[in-house]
Write an enzyme that holds these catalytic residues in place. Structure first.
Site, PDB file in Angstrom:
ATOM      1  N   ASN A 133      -0.822   0.494  -0.156  1.00  0.00           N
ATOM      2  CA  ASN A 133      -0.009  -0.060   1.023  1.00  0.00           C
ATOM      3  C   ASN A 133       0.762   0.682   1.797  1.00  0.00           C
ATOM      4  O   ASN A 133       0.622   1.008   2.867  1.00  0.00           O
ATOM      5  CB  ASN A 133       0.358  -1.578   0.408  1.00  0.00           C
ATOM      6  CG  ASN A 133       0.654  -2.659   1.409  1.00  0.00           C
ATOM      7  OD1 ASN A 133       0.744  -2.129   2.761  1.00  0.00           O
ATOM      8  ND2 ASN A 133       0.889  -3.837   1.290  1.00  0.00           N
ATOM      9  N   ASP A 134       1.947   0.586   1.033  1.00  0.00           N
ATOM     10  CA  ASP A 134       3.342   1.332   1.792  1.00  0.00           C
ATOM     11  C   ASP A 134       2.972   2.731   2.258  1.00  0.00           C
ATOM     12  O   ASP A 134       3.310   3.164   3.259  1.00  0.00           O
ATOM     13  CB  ASP A 134       4.226   1.187   0.981  1.00  0.00           C
ATOM     14  CG  ASP A 134       4.789  -0.290   0.606  1.00  0.00           C
ATOM     15  OD1 ASP A 134       4.613  -1.025   1.558  1.00  0.00           O
ATOM     16  OD2 ASP A 134       5.376  -0.383  -0.392  1.00  0.00           O
TER      17      ASP A 134
END
Lengths: 103, 460
Positions: free
Chosen positions: B386-387
């Protein structure tokens, strides 16, 4: 202040060694590829189990009737050796996987 | 004398072993060399001991060693490769605890030598905070503590305790007290600090924390080495400390954060503000795709890049993703894996995870090499990451991850993101990539989604 100078003076050799070893450590490990980050970490982790030597010394130097020292030393030896054996064994397992890939 | 010669030999094997550990071809040999050096150091300590030692003590040491060897061996053989970060934290904590215990025992044995006193106090402080910190890291990674607990003003509290520890330690050395009670207070405070230090740290920061804790155990070992004037402990410990610190800085670089920033936790604060800000801004619509949509899309691609993240490890989907890769390759589609330096929960996590399934070495491409390839890529498949693919790192100065180098997946022609739901990731930051026109969300558990893709692709 004088005490600090005294401390430095008495342990000058030790300080030289410390500084040199720090540089050796950095030189040896620099430029390591990302693939090996985990094995390096777990291998180094196993190496930090070298405290086991100190733990054994604690037990060897304890009075056989000093149960507190022996008990704490016993725990220190067990924990240290788990760190050493487990660390090296798991690093070996990991590196074996990497080797298989190359073929 | 012979003891010192053997220690010297062991020290050399440590340096040499670690050096070999740094290259893929020699790494295995390096590990074995270091291990044999360690065995040598332990055996030598036992045999060439100068004191008269009673049989009872020897028997106790023997029992301790056998118990530890069995436990360590069984854990190492049984552990799943996906559980590697947990295991490293656990072992690391044990090493720290060992150093702290040594410090406690030696405190009552030592007279008024200032250097010895300093080493004992530092071993107790560093050893116990590493122990409790590692245990918390272990619990967090094990999923026993999902939420990052943040006490009000935790930053201030932590820093006060940190300074307090140093002052208190210095006081004990200076006052030459012999009260063991004082040492127990110091020990407890250090344990508490270790807990408070790791509790607020988010999952994305775990690689930094784990390498830092690793470095600290090394430093604790080196300090006990100074206490005994024991070179093998000193050199071994410093080597570990250096390795840990180098990794720590490499991880910080991977996130564009300074070490101070991670330790003293400014992240937590900016994060809350940032998350609120971007959550408000991100209310676009997202597209969702079905498994067969994605299978068709992949089937007609020329190049697919897979971006694995921690979610892949959690779903135990590493074997499935490798099978998907092979099916695509058999259809003549080029497949690569894009590996972000801080993907996962420890340095090199994704490499180990995928190595377990025999993914070929050269298919794992590091960030700087893979980023120029995205414009020529038909499909990017983001699984459990995600990040590391959040474009806010490039274009949202208010975001806590602003400035962090990321995988530029938004340059690809199509982006497929596999997630369980629209909930933000572990770090709690919204991701505008999901609302990108080129992005389709493929909801579901990573393993079953990938297995679905495999079935669909086999039928095409």
């Amino acid at each position: 202040m004088n005490e600090i100078f005294e401390l430095l003076k008495n342990n000058l050799q030790l300080i030289y060694i410390l500084i040199l070893v720090i540089f050796i450590g950095i030189e040896v490990i620099k430029h390591i590829p990302a693939v090996l980050h985990t094995p390096l970490m777990s291998g180094a982790n196993a190496l930090s189990g070298v405290v086991i030597v100190g733990a054994i010394l604690v037990m060897l130097n304890s009075d056989p009737d000093d149960y507190i020292a022996l008990g704490l030393g016993f725990m220190a030896v067990v924990l240290g050796i788990i760190n050493v054996v487990g660390g090296f064994a798991v690093t070996n397992r990991m590196l074996q996987m990497f080797k298989k890939n190359k073929n | 004398m012979i003891l010192n010669v053997l220690y010297l030999l062991a020290t050399i094997t440590f340096i040499f072993g670690l050096k070999l550990l740094g290259h893929p071809e020699t790494a295995k040999k390096g590990n074995l060399i270091a291990a044999s050096g360690m065995a040598l150091a332990i055996v030598a300590t036992l045999i060439f001991n100068e004191h008269e030692v009673s049989k009872k003590v020897y028997t106790l040491i023997g029992i301790a060693i056998v118990v530890g060897v069995v436990i360590g061996w069984v854990i190492a053989i049984r552990v799943k490769m996906t559980k590697m970060p947990e295991l490293v934290s656990l072992f690391n904590g044990f090493g720290g605890a060992s150093a702290a215990l040594i410090g406690v025992v030696e405190f009552s044995h030592t007279g008024d030598n200032t250097l010895q006193m300093i080493t004992i106090i530092s071993a107790i402080v560093i050893g116990s905070l590493t122990f409790s910190g590692s245990m918390i890291a272990w619990a967090k990674l094990n999923g026993m503590m999902w939420k990052d607990i943040r006490l009000p003003k935790y930053n201030l509290i932590n820093n006060i305790i940190f300074i307090g520890l140093i002052v208190f330690g210095a006081y004990i050395v200076w006052s030459q007290t012999e009260s063991i009670f004082v040492v127990y207070i110091l020990l407890s405070t250090a344990l508490i600090y270790g807990v408070l230090f790791v509790i607020p740290i988010g999952g994305a920061d775990m690689p930094v924390v784990i390498s830092l804790l690793n470095a600290l155990t090394g430093i604790a070992a080196a300090i006990t080495g100074v206490l005994y004037g024991n070179m093998v402990m000193m050199v071994g410990g410093i080597l570990v400390g250096s390795a840990g610190l180098i990794l720590t800085f490499a991880m910080c670089e991977g996130m564009n954060r300074s070490l101070v920033n991670v330790i003293f936790g400014q992240f937590g604060e900016t994060e809350t503000e940032g998350a609120e800000g971007s959550a408000a801004a991100l209310k676009g619509t997202y597209k969702s795709a079905t498994v067969s949509d994605v299978a068709i899309l992949m089937n007609y691609s020329q190049q697919v890049i897979i971006v694995p993240g921690y979610g892949l490890a959690v779903a135990q989907a590493q074997h499935a993703i490798h099978e998907l890769e092979q099916i695509l390759e058999n259809k003549g589609i080029k497949v690569k894996y894009a590996i972000h330096p801080v993907a996962g929960r420890m340095p090199g996590h994704m490499n180990v995870l995928l190595a377990e399934t025999n993914v070929e070495y050269d298919k794992l491409v590091e960030m700087d090499d893979v980023n120029p390839e995205f414009p020529n890529t038909d499909v990017v498949f983001v699984v459990g990451a995600n990040d590391v693919v959040n474009p806010a790192a490039h274009n949202d100065p208010s975001s806590p991850i602003y400035g962090m180098p990321i995988l530029d997946v938004e340059n690809a022609k199509q982006i497929i993101v596999n997630k369980r739901s629209m909930k933000p990731g572990y770090a709690g930051i919204e991701n505008e990539l999901f609302y990108n026109q080129k992005t389709s969300m493929l909801f579901g558990d990573a393993k079953s989604v990938i297995q679905g893709l495999i079935t669909e692709l086999k039928g095409m």
